[in-house]
Write a protein that holds these residues in place. Structure first.
Motif, mmCIF file in Angstrom:
data_model
loop_
_atom_site.group_PDB
_atom_site.id
_atom_site.type_symbol
_atom_site.label_atom_id
_atom_site.label_comp_id
_atom_site.label_asym_id
_atom_site.label_seq_id
_atom_site.Cartn_x
_atom_site.Cartn_y
_atom_site.Cartn_z
ATOM 1 N N THR A 88 -4.495 -4.045 1.576
ATOM 2 C CA THR A 88 -4.769 -4.560 2.974
ATOM 3 C C THR A 88 -5.772 -4.680 3.923
ATOM 4 O OG1 THR A 88 -4.499 -2.884 4.074
ATOM 5 C CG2 THR A 88 -2.461 -3.054 3.263
ATOM 6 N N VAL A 124 2.163 -2.365 7.039
ATOM 7 C CA VAL A 124 3.192 -2.846 6.532
ATOM 8 C C VAL A 124 4.010 -3.783 6.776
ATOM 9 C CG1 VAL A 124 4.326 -0.676 5.712
ATOM 10 C CG2 VAL A 124 4.747 -2.491 4.111
ATOM 11 N N ASP A 162 4.067 -6.188 11.810
ATOM 12 C CA ASP A 162 3.420 -5.411 10.606
ATOM 13 C C ASP A 162 1.821 -4.769 10.999
ATOM 14 O OD1 ASP A 162 1.763 -5.671 8.558
ATOM 15 O OD2 ASP A 162 1.091 -7.994 8.605
ATOM 16 N N SER A 217 1.453 -1.347 0.253
ATOM 17 C CA SER A 217 0.370 0.140 0.224
ATOM 18 C C SER A 217 0.503 1.193 0.054
ATOM 19 C CB SER A 217 -0.929 -0.257 1.225
ATOM 20 O OG SER A 217 -2.051 1.121 1.295
ATOM 21 N N SER A 222 -1.741 -5.697 8.762
ATOM 22 C CA SER A 222 -2.272 -5.558 7.499
ATOM 23 C C SER A 222 -2.273 -6.458 6.379
ATOM 24 C CB SER A 222 -1.157 -4.331 6.606
ATOM 25 O OG SER A 222 -0.345 -4.725 6.376
ATOM 26 N N ARG A 223 -0.695 -7.262 6.773
ATOM 27 C CA ARG A 223 -0.957 -7.942 5.616
ATOM 28 C C ARG A 223 -0.482 -9.607 6.431
ATOM 29 N NH1 ARG A 223 -2.153 -7.916 0.471
ATOM 30 N NH2 ARG A 223 -0.992 -9.174 0.145
ATOM 31 N N THR A 281 -4.682 -0.385 11.534
ATOM 32 C CA THR A 281 -3.906 -0.681 10.045
ATOM 33 C C THR A 281 -3.171 -2.080 10.731
ATOM 34 O OG1 THR A 281 -2.005 0.525 10.292
ATOM 35 C CG2 THR A 281 -4.392 0.920 8.422
#
Length: 358
Positions: free
Chosen positions: A126, A196, A193, A92, A169-170, A166
């Motif tokens: 995300t 990001v 994380d 992102s 996120s991944r 967030t």
């Protein structure tokens, strides 16, 4: 010729094209062919497109009105590779996020309010929601103002971003490995994380100060090779799989702040050093300074208390992150605010012109 409406915008310290999703194909391959041709990739100079021949100026945002009750618009970020025919929608971009909000208001997707307008943005990359506050005096977006950010000349109206929601996120977890520190290739690192996935490395552990210029770091091929080895191994440990050819996880070399408070960071994207700093990376590092035991916590000089401002020093200056978070690590600390101020500008609007066969 084929004409596709779009807007060129600066968001924070990045620049890119913004498209309404209705103006692009739904098929990813067809969409990516358009984005590559629009930017002029693959070509080191991007001479036949609008790309600026740097990673910070070869970006795209695709925006649509959201059907989700928790969001106003959906935003898909795409990083267009400069020298290869690749469009990456895995990461992102928080800087471009700051352009999405005024674009959404001016496009009629979000009704402008008097004074300020809050835009809730669902990030398709995300699967998280962030909020942005845009200045709308008289019910109109304004780009004029007194806010200044390092890496951008002049001043502009502030765009206030909050990325508190967030975490994971991944990977789905703030600490993907379940630990505040891991040892990879003999180096102590922290894997975090937040906005990001990141691999945080003390610069001193690699024999560097952490205050080097972007130019010096980009020319340090031995260092870049070591960072990439650590990044690829850490990716497996974080549950992200093989990172070869991928831009996540991102890496930061960290050091104690030179300015007396905060932390110094050199952020990699991932094979060269960022000229300034990614917003998502700054938020991740700031939150990591509040997690006792991480390498960021050890190096940072940050005031105590549930609310604090963490300055992330970078090659062009610094970026302040406003944090409000509770204590504790598991399952996730209570992160109530992780906010930054960016600025944006609408540079031109019209259509990108492409051959019919694209």
């Amino acid at each position: 010729m084929r004409r596709i409406p779009c807007v060129l915008m600066r968001g924070g310290t990045s620049k890119g094209l913004i498209f309404h999703a209705d103006h692009l194909p739904t098929d990813p391959d067809a969409r990516d062919r358009i984005l590559l041709r629009a930017m002029g990739s693959p070509d080191v100079a991007q001479i036949d497109g609008v790309g600026g021949a740097t990673t910070l100026t070869s970006k795209v945002a695709i925006v649509r009105r959201s059907r989700r009750p928790e969001a106003d618009v959906d935003y898909l970020f795409a990083q267009v590779n400069i020298t290869a025919p690749v469009v990456d929608t895995n990461p992102s971009c928080g800087n471009i996020l700051s352009a999405v909000a005024p674009y959404a208001v001016e496009s009629g997707m979000v009704a402008a309010q008097q004074g300020e307008t809050t835009v809730r943005i669902f990030n398709e990359n995300t699967r998280t929601v962030s909020t942005a506050i845009v200045q709308t005096p008289g019910g109109l977006v304004t780009y004029d103002g007194a806010a200044r950010i390092d890496g951008v000349p002049g001043s502009a109206a502030p765009v206030k971003l909050d990325l508190a929601a967030t975490a994971g996120s991944r990977t789905g977890k703030l600490l993907p490995t379940g630990a505040v520190r891991d040892v990879v290739n003999g180096i102590e690192i922290s894997c975090v994380d937040m906005s990001v996935p990141m691999v945080l490395i003390p610069a001193a552990a690699l024999g560097r100060t952490g205050y080097e210029s972007k130019q010096d770091l980009d020319a340090d091929h031995e260092l870049l090779a070591r960072i990439e080895e650590i990044r690829r191994e850490a990716s497996h440990v974080m549950g992200l799989g093989d990172a070869t050819g991928k831009v996540i996880p991102k890496v930061a070399l960290l050091a104690a702040p030179r300015g007396g408070s905060g932390i110094s960071s050199r952020y990699f994207v991932p094979h060269v050093c960022h000229a300034t700093h990614a917003v998502t990376g700054a938020v991740c590092i700031a939150v990591a300074t509040g997690l006792e035991g991480t390498v960021a916590h050890e190096l940072a000089k940050v005031s105590d208390g549930p609310q604090r401002t963490v300055r992330i020093e970078h090659p062009a200056g610094g970026l302040d992150v406003e944090l409000a978070m509770g204590d504790g690590l598991f399952p996730t600390p209570d992160i109530r605010r992780a906010a930054v101020v960016r600025t944006a500008r609408r540079i031109f609007e019209g259509s990108v012109v492409l051959p019919l066969e694209v």
